[in-house]
Design an enzyme around this catalytic site. Structure first.
Site, PDB file in Angstrom:
ATOM      1  N   SER A  12      31.531   9.740   0.492  1.00 35.58           N
ATOM      2  CA  SER A  12      30.984   9.480   1.833  1.00 35.58           C
ATOM      3  C   SER A  12      29.835   8.468   1.788  1.00 35.58           C
ATOM      4  O   SER A  12      29.007   8.480   0.877  1.00 35.58           O
ATOM      5  CB  SER A  12      30.475  10.795   2.426  1.00 35.58           C
ATOM      6  OG  SER A  12      29.719  10.521   3.579  1.00 35.58           O
ATOM      7  N   SER A  14      27.737   8.394   4.344  1.00 32.36           N
ATOM      8  CA  SER A  14      26.768   8.895   5.332  1.00 32.36           C
ATOM      9  C   SER A  14      25.333   9.007   4.791  1.00 32.36           C
ATOM     10  O   SER A  14      24.395   8.610   5.495  1.00 32.36           O
ATOM     11  CB  SER A  14      27.234  10.241   5.893  1.00 32.36           C
ATOM     12  OG  SER A  14      28.372  10.003   6.688  1.00 32.36           O
ATOM     13  N   LYS A  53      35.650  19.725  12.812  1.00 38.70           N
ATOM     14  CA  LYS A  53      35.070  19.281  14.084  1.00 38.70           C
ATOM     15  C   LYS A  53      35.395  20.223  15.251  1.00 38.70           C
ATOM     16  O   LYS A  53      34.652  20.278  16.225  1.00 38.70           O
ATOM     17  CB  LYS A  53      35.523  17.853  14.417  1.00 38.70           C
ATOM     18  CG  LYS A  53      34.825  16.793  13.557  1.00 38.70           C
ATOM     19  CD  LYS A  53      35.207  15.400  13.984  1.00 38.70           C
ATOM     20  CE  LYS A  53      34.537  14.365  13.116  1.00 38.70           C
ATOM     21  NZ  LYS A  53      34.832  13.003  13.510  1.00 38.70           N
ATOM     22  N   ASP A  89      30.724  10.441  18.225  1.00 34.01           N
ATOM     23  CA  ASP A  89      31.820   9.503  17.927  1.00 34.01           C
ATOM     24  C   ASP A  89      32.184   8.680  19.159  1.00 34.01           C
ATOM     25  O   ASP A  89      32.492   7.493  19.068  1.00 34.01           O
ATOM     26  CB  ASP A  89      33.084  10.267  17.470  1.00 34.01           C
ATOM     27  CG  ASP A  89      32.980  10.733  16.029  1.00 34.01           C
ATOM     28  OD1 ASP A  89      32.199  10.143  15.269  1.00 34.01           O
ATOM     29  OD2 ASP A  89      33.689  11.700  15.678  1.00 34.01           O
ATOM     30  N   GLY A 113      48.438   8.292  16.004  1.00 38.27           N
ATOM     31  CA  GLY A 113      47.901   9.576  15.557  1.00 38.27           C
ATOM     32  C   GLY A 113      47.446  10.391  16.764  1.00 38.27           C
ATOM     33  O   GLY A 113      47.183   9.833  17.847  1.00 38.27           O
ATOM     34  N   ALA A 117      40.043  12.351  16.176  1.00 43.44           N
ATOM     35  CA  ALA A 117      39.544  11.023  16.548  1.00 43.44           C
ATOM     36  C   ALA A 117      40.397  10.438  17.679  1.00 43.44           C
ATOM     37  O   ALA A 117      39.870   9.760  18.568  1.00 43.44           O
ATOM     38  CB  ALA A 117      39.552  10.102  15.333  1.00 43.44           C
ATOM     39  N   VAL A 133      47.468   4.673  28.501  1.00 43.42           N
ATOM     40  CA  VAL A 133      47.045   5.140  27.175  1.00 43.42           C
ATOM     41  C   VAL A 133      48.125   6.077  26.661  1.00 43.42           C
ATOM     42  O   VAL A 133      48.414   7.103  27.292  1.00 43.42           O
ATOM     43  CB  VAL A 133      45.700   5.911  27.248  1.00 43.42           C
ATOM     44  CG1 VAL A 133      45.275   6.367  25.857  1.00 43.42           C
ATOM     45  CG2 VAL A 133      44.611   5.055  27.898  1.00 43.42           C
ATOM     46  N   LYS A 135      49.923   7.900  22.895  1.00 41.90           N
ATOM     47  CA  LYS A 135      49.744   8.125  21.462  1.00 41.90           C
ATOM     48  C   LYS A 135      51.113   8.124  20.795  1.00 41.90           C
ATOM     49  O   LYS A 135      52.064   8.712  21.330  1.00 41.90           O
ATOM     50  CB  LYS A 135      49.082   9.488  21.208  1.00 41.90           C
ATOM     51  CG  LYS A 135      47.650   9.574  21.719  1.00 41.90           C
ATOM     52  CD  LYS A 135      47.092  10.981  21.457  1.00 41.90           C
ATOM     53  CE  LYS A 135      45.817  11.214  22.230  1.00 41.90           C
ATOM     54  NZ  LYS A 135      45.465  12.628  22.341  1.00 41.90           N
TER      55      LYS A 135
END
Ligand code: NAP
Length: 421
Positions: A12, A14, A53, A89, A113, A117, A133, A135
């Site tokens: 990571s 971060s 999350k 995000d 996907g 996210a 929109v 997916k």
């Protein structure tokens, strides 16, 4: 204590990103089970990543309306024992679209996907008044989701955003889910992946002259959002942009290409301390690994064997960051190898006139014994160096002047506000 909870976090960025914003106490916290950690509440603020999350939500005492709307939390603040959840995000992606001047309004947006996210991307795209929109995903779960096999229904879409981990480190060589060639109306594509800086999918976009952007700005912008929540402040946009440029400069490999004896190793060695990157001379590495000189490899095993050693070496280094690489002059002939180097590399072409090169004596060059050989190589390879280069330097005259010029141009590249990636 501050940090990031999730799984498989060893690579990571971060902690480094948060240190750029001034938080040196930020840690990586690998967890197989979140309940003990969240019940203990021995932290001031944390970020949350895959796969937690959504799983953290039942542990919260309060949730921000935006995070609730998205159904995903990436930031938790501990306020005197009350855990409050936020999603930064969404704002990170919004700032990234603004930074890259990507307009979603009235555009047909295809999201690849349908994980966490993808939910954030879809909500933001709708909030920004996208025309449509949808997916494309492997397991359809909701309306507006379509199986990947039906992707040809969306060839007139204008923006594609990848939210799958296909091509992400360490699986850099994974084949993209589909080709961009049939999409004839694209204004840009974005990949939320930032390691590598350019996935194979983004490199295909570049080769088709489609503006292509990675997830690095979003990473830094969502970290700014969390940092501001942790410390109850509002970091200015100028600092976000500065930190993004710093991270981008650190993650990028500087890759020198050019004719034999054009000065690739000399420039790379002189620039190494200035950019504080790890120096690699591919020819010297091959000699070290093989235990014999390149001339002897060509003499005893032939060029094909040498090219294989070259390819094997690049396969070992292309996924790493913060390197300064002097390449063998012939690597440019192998486009597969160049594509590997481009994933994290800025390709810098040292364009030296063969007449200048011939002012020095040719020694230990298996494919270049005399002036005719050099002119022949220049004719074949010159257009390829040009084609692959991100920055070209026409070399004449004094090297010290050039070092300063090369350093200046590279710094300019990294501080330029609107460059892709
Ligand atoms: P996630 O919830 O696990 O979702 C991943 C999605 O990718 C799912 O739809 C999954 O499909 C799909 N997928 C995975 N492997 C696939 C394959 N081989 N073929 C087709 N589909 C596949 O993860 P996430 O939180 O959404 O994150 C996704 C990516 O976004 C990660 O690469 C992450 O690093 C990146 N990200 C970047 C930022 C940033 O700041 N730049 C922020 C957030 C996320 P299934 O459901 O069928 O498995």
């Amino acid at each position: 204590m501050y940090g990031l909870i999730g799984r498989q976090l060893t690579h990571s960025f971060s902690p480094y990103v948060h240190s750029l914003f001034g938080n040196a106490q930020y840690r990586i916290i690998e967890l197989d089970d979140i309940s003990a950690f969240l019940n203990h509440k021995s932290f001031r603020g944390i970020n949350v990543t895959i796969p937690y999350k959504e799983a953290v939500i039942p542990f919260l005492g309060a949730i921000d309306p935006l995070a609730e709307r998205i159904g995903s939390v990436n930031t938790i603040i501990n306020e005197n024992g009350l855990l409050k959840g936020y999603n930064t995000d969404y704002q990170g992606l919004k700032l990234s679209l603004e930074y890259h001047k990507i307009s979603i309004e009235n555009k047909k947006v295809l999201i690849v996907g349908n994980g966490g996210a993808a939910k954030t991307v879809a909500l933001l795209a709708r909030d920004l008044h996208a025309d449509r929109v949808v997916k494309a995903c492997r397991s359809v779960r909701e309306t507006n989701e379509y199986p990947l096999q039906d992707i040809n229904r969306f060839h007139d879409f204008e923006i594609i955003i990848n939210t799958t981990p296909i091509g992400m480190y360490p699986h850099n060589s994974d084949t993209p889910l589909f080709s961009l060639k049939p999409f004839t109306h694209l204004t840009c594509v974005m990949d939320l992946i930032y390691n590598p800086l350019k996935t194979k999918w983004l490199l295909e976009a570049e080769s088709l002259n489609i503006p292509a952007y990675n997830g690095l700005y979003m990473l830094v912008a969502q970290a700014k959002g969390s940092h501001d929540r942790f410390f109850h402040k509002e970091t200015p946009l100028s600092e976000l942009n500065k930190n993004y440029n710093k991270l981008r400069a650190k993650m990028t490999n500087l890759v020198f290409v050019g004719l034999p004896m054009s000065g690739k190793s000399l420039y790379a060695r002189r620039l190494e301390p200035l950019f504080r990157k790890h120096y690699i001379d591919t020819d010297r590495e091959i000699e070290k690994n093989a235990g014999i000189s390149i001339v002897d490899i060509f003499r005893t095993q032939g060029e094909k064997a040498f090219r294989k050693l070259e390819f094997d070496l690049i396969k070992n280094v292309y996924r790493s960051h913060n390197q300064i690489i002097s390449t063998g002059g012939g690597m440019i002939m192998n486009s597969e190898l160049m594509d590997l180097l481009k994933q994290n590399g800025l390709i810098i072409y040292l364009d030296k006139d063969p007449a200048e090169i011939l002012k020095h004596q040719i020694r230990n060059r298996p494919l270049m014994q005399n002036a005719d050989d050099l002119y022949r190589l220049a004719e074949i390879r010159g257009p390829l160096y040009q084609k692959h280069a991100d920055i070209t330097f026409k070399l004449t005259g004094d090297i010290t002047v050039h070092i300063q010029e090369v350093e200046r141009k590279i710094n300019e590249y990294f501080s330029h506000k609107r460059t892709q990636h």
